[in-house]
Design an enzyme around this catalytic site. Structure first.
Site, PDB file in Angstrom:
ATOM      1  N   ASP A 104       0.841  -1.204   0.000  1.00  0.00           N
ATOM      2  CA  ASP A 104       0.000   0.000   0.000  1.00  0.00           C
ATOM      3  C   ASP A 104       0.877   1.256   0.000  1.00  0.00           C
ATOM      4  OD1 ASP A 104      -2.144  -1.691   0.356  1.00  0.00           O
ATOM      5  OD2 ASP A 104      -2.160  -1.415   2.531  1.00  0.00           O
TER       6      ASP A 104
HETATM    7  N1  URA Z   1      -1.187  -5.951   3.982  1.00  0.00           N
HETATM    8  C1  URA Z   1      -1.661  -4.688   3.975  1.00  0.00           C
HETATM    9  O1  URA Z   1      -2.681  -4.415   4.597  1.00  0.00           O
HETATM   10  N2  URA Z   1      -0.985  -3.755   3.273  1.00  0.00           N
HETATM   11  C2  URA Z   1       0.145  -4.008   2.601  1.00  0.00           C
HETATM   12  O2  URA Z   1       0.720  -3.108   1.988  1.00  0.00           O
HETATM   13  C3  URA Z   1       0.625  -5.315   2.616  1.00  0.00           C
HETATM   14  C4  URA Z   1      -0.063  -6.267   3.316  1.00  0.00           C
END
Ligand code: URA
Length: 241
Positions: A104
């Protein structure tokens, strides 16, 4: 042998076939100096000079890097909203590498970057999904029963999560937060954040610290390093190659 351009790009490790189609439609591909924006065109990769964003794709050597993605960076090669992307950090490389999987915008940590489309596909395939370990900080003191829920599996809108390995690292009573690590092998969208939402402790900080045999050793934020031979052979084994 003549093949469709998107297939040639995918075989050269530029991107998946679907992503390669987008790259073609965006006018980023030239064959013998001429921009090609149609998807049906066929060429012989051995006798044409094919470039993406001006970089030749032919006979590209496969390269593999661990990148420490900072927060506030998008896991794509180009962003219409002009935010910083992982590509901005890899510009000095002669090869066109792309990220395997995604983190993310506000997650930091380990991303594998490569031009090896076959390895990327295998690693992303549900039957080979490798372990990923995240360091998680949440506000508040998380009771053990809540961590147990993460270990057993929680019901998200896209189904029950597989059992996870969870290690409590610290309760910081002064700052009122909890630090733990969680290892999962599934790769669902925003999975760790959604799991933590489920137990009522939304994530404050999230960092991927391991992907299969890879870790962030020797790296600071925004830097990348080549995989060692040993890391690469373990990674290929984990991907079933
Ligand atoms: N899980 C999440 O919630 N975000 C990420 O970036 C990776 C795994």
């Amino acid at each position: 042998m003549e093949e469709r351009l998107q297939k040639i790009l995918a075989a050269a490790g530029i991107a998946s076939r679907r992503e390669a189609e987008k790259i073609i439609l965006a006018g980023r591909v030239k064959v013998n100096g001429k921009t090609i924006t149609e998807l049906g065109c066929k060429f012989d990769a051995a006798s044409c000079r094919i470039t993406v964003d001006g970089k030749a794709i032919a006979a590209e050597k496969k390269v593999y890097y661990v990148f420490y993605k900072p927060r506030g960076v998008v896991t794509t090669m180009a962003d219409p909203q002009k935010r910083r992307t992982v590509a901005d950090f890899m510009q000095e490389l002669p090869e066109r590498v792309f990220p395997v999987g995604r983190l993310d915008y506000n997650t930091e940590g380990l991303l594998l970057m490569t031009n090896d489309g076959e390895l990327a596909q295998k690693l992303m395939h549900p039957s080979h999904e490798v372990n990923k370990t995240y360091l998680v900080r949440v506000p508040g003191i998380v009771p053990q029963e809540k961590l147990d829920l993460l270990r057993i599996g929680v019901q998200l809108e896209d189904g029950l999560t597989a059992p996870a390995v969870v290690n409590l690292r610290t309760y910081d009573h002064e700052r009122n937060n909890t630090l733990f690590d969680i290892t999962i092998h599934e790769g669902r969208n925003r999975q760790v954040r959604r799991m933590c939402d489920f137990i009522g402790f939304p994530v404050r900080d999230l960092k991927r610290i391991k992907l299969g045999p890879l870790n962030l050793s020797g790296l600071s934020k925004g830097k990348f390093r080549k995989l060692t031979e040993a890391e690469l052979s373990e990674l290929k084994k984990a991907a079933g190659l």
